[in-house]
Enzyme design. Structure first.
Site, PDB file in Angstrom:
ATOM      1  N   GLU A 119      -1.090   1.931  -3.340  1.00 20.85           N
ATOM      2  CA  GLU A 119      -0.799   1.771  -1.917  1.00 20.85           C
ATOM      3  C   GLU A 119      -0.699   0.304  -1.537  1.00 20.85           C
ATOM      4  OE1 GLU A 119      -1.206   1.624   2.446  1.00 20.85           O
ATOM      5  OE2 GLU A 119      -2.444   0.621   0.942  1.00 20.85           O
ATOM      6  N   GLU A 120      -1.517  -0.530  -2.163  1.00 17.53           N
ATOM      7  CA  GLU A 120      -1.495  -1.965  -1.862  1.00 17.53           C
ATOM      8  C   GLU A 120      -0.436  -2.701  -2.675  1.00 17.53           C
ATOM      9  OE1 GLU A 120      -2.942  -2.913   0.595  1.00 17.53           O
ATOM     10  OE2 GLU A 120      -4.915  -2.004   0.860  1.00 17.53           O
ATOM     11  N   HIS A 126      -8.736  -6.717   4.049  1.00 20.06           N
ATOM     12  CA  HIS A 126      -7.985  -7.773   3.366  1.00 20.06           C
ATOM     13  C   HIS A 126      -8.587  -9.160   3.560  1.00 20.06           C
ATOM     14  CE1 HIS A 126      -3.928  -5.411   2.915  1.00 20.06           C
ATOM     15  NE2 HIS A 126      -4.985  -4.613   2.777  1.00 20.06           N
ATOM     16  N   ASP A 141      -6.888   1.552  -4.959  1.00 13.36           N
ATOM     17  CA  ASP A 141      -6.514   0.180  -5.281  1.00 13.36           C
ATOM     18  C   ASP A 141      -6.806  -0.719  -4.082  1.00 13.36           C
ATOM     19  OD1 ASP A 141      -4.319   1.454  -3.907  1.00 13.36           O
ATOM     20  OD2 ASP A 141      -3.042  -0.237  -4.459  1.00 13.36           O
ATOM     21  N   GLU A 185      -7.282   6.022   6.100  1.00 14.36           N
ATOM     22  CA  GLU A 185      -7.088   4.583   6.346  1.00 14.36           C
ATOM     23  C   GLU A 185      -7.942   4.115   7.524  1.00 14.36           C
ATOM     24  OE1 GLU A 185      -5.584   2.330   4.753  1.00 14.36           O
ATOM     25  OE2 GLU A 185      -3.935   3.170   3.587  1.00 14.36           O
ATOM     26  N   HIS A 192      -6.284   5.803  -1.146  1.00 16.64           N
ATOM     27  CA  HIS A 192      -6.025   4.955  -2.311  1.00 16.64           C
ATOM     28  C   HIS A 192      -7.288   4.225  -2.721  1.00 16.64           C
ATOM     29  CE1 HIS A 192      -5.849   1.096   0.019  1.00 16.64           C
ATOM     30  NE2 HIS A 192      -5.427   1.891   0.986  1.00 16.64           N
ATOM     31  N   ASP A 231     -10.908  -0.740   3.492  1.00 18.66           N
ATOM     32  CA  ASP A 231      -9.517  -0.415   3.146  1.00 18.66           C
ATOM     33  C   ASP A 231      -9.389  -0.145   1.653  1.00 18.66           C
ATOM     34  OD1 ASP A 231      -6.806  -0.023   3.267  1.00 18.66           O
ATOM     35  OD2 ASP A 231      -6.310  -2.143   3.517  1.00 18.66           O
TER      36      ASP A 231
END
Length: 397
Positions: free
Chosen positions: A140-141, A366, A75, A169, A73, A106
Site C-alpha cells: 500500500e505504501e 509517516h 508495509d 486506515e 496493509h 498507519d
C-alpha cells in the site's frame, strides 16, 4: 488468549521492520495471531515486471455468508533518519501513555485492534454467524501494483465474495470518533512536454523558449477552478507538481520542458470528461499568443499516467449505520461521513463490495516518532467489537 490485547498485538507487528515492499516478518506475526482463532491463512506472492515482488495475506474464518472483510496493509514507509527518533522506530516502546513505532497508526494499529476485537467476540460469543476475512497487503505504501488489486482478483478467482469491507486506515483528524471515510475523490496524473528551439539566451529571436509555453499551459490547468465541489465531495483540485527543462546552463534557452500535474476530482467528473476538459484548456491556451507574440501556437504533447483512481461514494446504510452506531456507543460522538483526503486501497475494494474506512487518529502517520495513545488502542478495539456484532446482527437478519 494473547491476541485479545491490542497493545501486545501492535508491539508484535511494529517489531517487524516491514518497510515497503519487505514483508519483514509482519505477515508471519499476523498469521500467528489469526490461526489460533480458527482463521484459514493463505499467503500470496504477487509479481510484475519492473516492480518488486510483494507478499500478501488472506485469511478467512467461516464458510457461509454474510461475509465481512477487514482490509489493510502491514508495509510501512521508511523511518528517515533513525537518530531523529526519541524511541527506536521498531522497538514499540511505551512512554507517557504513548506507543512509539513506525506503523503505529498507519496502519498496524488498526490491524492489531481488529484482531483483538475478533478474538474478544469469539471468546465471548463464538465465531460470528457468517464469515470474516482479513485481506492484508504489503504494497500500500509502495506502487500499489502487487498488493490489494492483485490479492482481490486472486481471492475472487478462487470464489471469494464479500458483502462489505472495513479498511482500518487512520481516518480521524483529532480524536477517535471524528470521521468515517465513505468515499474518495479520484486521482489523475499527466505530463505535458512543450517543444521549442534551443538557442543562446542573448539571441532569443533565433530560438523559441518552451518555458514560456509551459507557463501558459500550467496556468490554464490551474485557473479557473474546475468546480466548486458537490454535495458529497470537496472541489476538484489540480496541482502542477514539477516543471523541468533538464537544462543546467543559465545562458541557454532549452529545447523542451516537461510539466507534470495531478488532479484530485469529485463526482462531477468521469475520467473521460476530465481528460477532455484538460485537453480543451491546453489547446485553447496553446493558441493564445500573449506570452509568445509573433510565434506559432505552442507545440505540446500530453501523456496520461497509468492507473488513474476513480471517484467513488459508498451508499450502504447497513455498513455505515453499523459503524456509526458502534462509534456513538463507545465514544458518545456522531462521526462525520467524509470523502476528504487522498486515495487508499478502498479504491480497489469498491469494485467488489461496499467499503468504508475507520481507524486511529492520523496526526503522526509517516512522521518521526509516529505514535498512538495506548488508550486509543483499547477504544478502537471496543468500537470494532461493537461494529462486528452489530453488522452481523443486521446483515444476518
Amino acid at each position: 488468549m494473547p491476541s485479545t490485547d491490542p497493545v501486545a498485538n501492535l508491539q508484535n507487528l511494529i517489531r517487524c521492520p516491514s518497510v515497503t515492499p519487505a514483508e519483514g516478518g509482519a505477515l508471519t506475526a499476523l498469521a500467528a495471531m489469526l490461526s489460533p482463532l480458527g482463521f484459514q491463512v493463505q499467503r500470496m506472492m504477487a509479481r510484475e515486471d519492473g516492480t518488486p515482488d510483494v507478499e500478501n495475506l488472506y485469511a478467512r474464518l467461516g464458510t457461509e455468508g454474510p461475509h465481512l472483510m477487514f482490509a489493510g496493509h502491514t508495509d510501512v514507509v521508511p523511518v528517515g533518519t533513525e537518530s531523529d527518533w526519541s524511541h527506536p522506530p521498531f522497538a514499540a516502546e511505551i512512554a507517557d501513555g504513548m506507543l512509539f513505532g513506525r506503523g503505529a497508526v498507519d496502519m498496524k494499529g488498526g490491524i492489531a485492534c481488529f484482531v483483538a476485537a475478533m478474538a474478544r467476540v469469539i471468546a465471548r460469543n463464538g465465531a460470528p454467524k457468517g464469515s470474516v476475512s482479513f485481506l492484508i497487503t504489503g504494497d500500500e505504501e509502495g506502487p500499489s501494483i502487487n498488493g490489494t488489486i492483485k490479492l482481490l482478483k486472486w481471492a475472487a478467482d478462487k470464489g471469494e465474495r464479500w458483502d462489505a469491507c472495513l479498511v482500518g486506515e487512520p481516518t480521524n483528524p483529532e480524536s477517535l470518533g471524528d470521521m468515517i471515510k465513505i468515499g474518495r475523490r479520484g486521482s489523475l496524473s499527466g505530463a505535458i512536454t512543450v517543444h521549442g528551439v534551443q538557442g543562446h539566451a542573448a539571441y532569443p529571436h533565433l530560438a523559441d523558449n518552451p518555458v514560456r509555453g509551459a507557463i501558459k499551459l500550467a496556468e490554464a490547468l490551474m485557473n479557473p477552478p474546475f468546480d466548486a465541489g458537490t454535495e458529497n465531495f470537496q472541489p476538484s483540485n489540480l496541482e502542477v507538481t514539477t516543471i523541468d527543462t533538464g537544462n543546467a546552463a543559465t545562458n541557454v534557452i532549452p529545447a523542451r520542458v516537461t510539466a507534470k500535474f495531478n488532479i484530485r476530482f469529485n463526482d462531477r467528473w468521469s475520467e473521460d470528461s476530465l481528460k477532455a476538459e484538460i485537453r480543451r484548456r491546453l489547446e485553447a491556451a496553446a493558441a493564445d499568443p500573449l506570452l509568445r507574440p509573433g510565434r506559432q501556437p505552442i507545440r505540446f504533447e500530453l501523456v496520461w499516467a497509468d492507473r488513474p483512481s476513480q471517484v467513488f461514494l459508498t451508499r450502504n446504510e447497513a455498513l455505515t449505520g453499523a459503524l456509526s452506531t458502534a462509534i456513538e456507543a463507545i465514544t458518545g460522538k456522531t462521526p462525520q461521513l467524509s470523502t476528504t483526503g487522498g486515495t487508499s486501497d478502498a479504491r480497489f475494494i469498491k469494485d467488489y463490495c461496499p467499503v468504508v474506512e475507520f481507524g486511529l487518529v492520523g496526526q503522526t502517520m509517516h512522521m518521526v516518532d509516529e505514535r498512538v495513545a495506548v488508550a486509543d488502542l483499547e477504544t478502537l478495539t471496543a468500537i470494532y467489537e461493537r461494529f462486528i456484532e452489530g453488522w452481523f446482527a443486521n446483515a444476518g437478519a
